[in-house]
Design an enzyme around this catalytic site. Sequence first.
Site, PDB file in Angstrom:
ATOM      1  N   SER A 151       0.873  -1.176   0.000  1.00 29.62           N
ATOM      2  CA  SER A 151       0.000   0.000   0.000  1.00 29.62           C
ATOM      3  C   SER A 151       0.907   1.222   0.000  1.00 29.62           C
ATOM      4  O   SER A 151       2.092   1.117   0.359  1.00 29.62           O
ATOM      5  CB  SER A 151      -0.842   0.002   1.279  1.00 29.62           C
ATOM      6  OG  SER A 151      -1.477   1.253   1.482  1.00 29.62           O
ATOM      7  N   TYR A 208      -2.095  -1.148  10.446  1.00 32.70           N
ATOM      8  CA  TYR A 208      -2.049  -1.276   8.978  1.00 32.70           C
ATOM      9  C   TYR A 208      -0.720  -0.755   8.440  1.00 32.70           C
ATOM     10  O   TYR A 208      -0.061  -1.400   7.618  1.00 32.70           O
ATOM     11  CB  TYR A 208      -3.223  -0.490   8.396  1.00 32.70           C
ATOM     12  CG  TYR A 208      -3.471  -0.696   6.914  1.00 32.70           C
ATOM     13  CD1 TYR A 208      -4.199  -1.786   6.455  1.00 32.70           C
ATOM     14  CD2 TYR A 208      -2.999   0.220   5.978  1.00 32.70           C
ATOM     15  CE1 TYR A 208      -4.446  -1.963   5.100  1.00 32.70           C
ATOM     16  CE2 TYR A 208      -3.239   0.048   4.620  1.00 32.70           C
ATOM     17  CZ  TYR A 208      -3.967  -1.043   4.191  1.00 32.70           C
ATOM     18  OH  TYR A 208      -4.200  -1.209   2.846  1.00 32.70           O
TER      19      TYR A 208
END
Length: 256
Positions: free
Chosen positions: A138, A151
């Site tokens: 990401s 995350y």
Amino acid sequence: MLNGKTALVTGSTSGIGLGIATSLAQQGANVILNGFGDHDTPLRALQTLGVRVGYHGADMSKPAEIEAMMQMAQADFGGVDILVNNAGIQHVANVEDFPPEKWDAIIAINLSSAFHTTRLALPGMKARAWGRVINVASTHGLVASAQKSAYVASKHGIVGFTKAVALETATTGVTVNAICPGWVLTPLVQKQVDARAEKDGVDSEEAKRRLLAEKQPSLQFTTPEQLGGLTVFLCSPAADNVRGVAWNVDGGWAAQ
Ligand code: NAD
């Protein structure tokens, strides 16, 4: 281009994983799907492309289930040539309010699962002298946002894991890379759109516009099809010497 290869895409019943699985199948790869929810619909859609399609419902937070999935890939498909570690979850909260079980689940699914699939897939790839490991990280593998500590830690972790394994395989026919999407409008992000709409008292379209304006200079969502296209490139001979990169597809987010 990928006829005769087998791709395993974790978390491919929806969103980015399904987009990547579809792009690989369009290039002739056989595909093993994984993930929760309805798997019959994507399985039948991919079969219409004329490739072999399988499914395994392993929970990617459970190493024993991951091992069972890799055994099924070996027994039914002769092994995995293209491994796309894509399954992932999100939880948004300040660190002092972050439920410890959510932290553990995010690290297990977003990071540790890739260790397990990779360690089990690599020996076969090396024996066949060709393989691709593509980790869906990401932009949060490169930069941080508040309230996403687990995350961000998991995605920075998988970028580091990508580089380490790319070095270990550097003289082989196996390449290991990460792709780093910015905002992609999938169920994972729709939840954040809904939360933003509620918080700001605006409709869904305005919430999307505000989320993009904060981070993504192109003001456009990245699409699963674009990520599928990059994955296909990383599987091509042109990418034989692309190793250990973390390639952002984020409308300029990380360039700021
Ligand atoms: P999604 O929620 O649409 O899909 C997630 C997939 O993972 C689903 O198939 C789901 O069933 C599966 N999954 C979830 N938990 C699982 C588990 N324990 N075991 C097996 N499968 C499981 O999400 P998405 O947006 O398509 O996300 C896919 C990946 O892309 C994730 O790693 C995510 O972090 C990453 N990503 C997404 C975005 C975005 O904007 N959507 C941006 C950057 C990175």
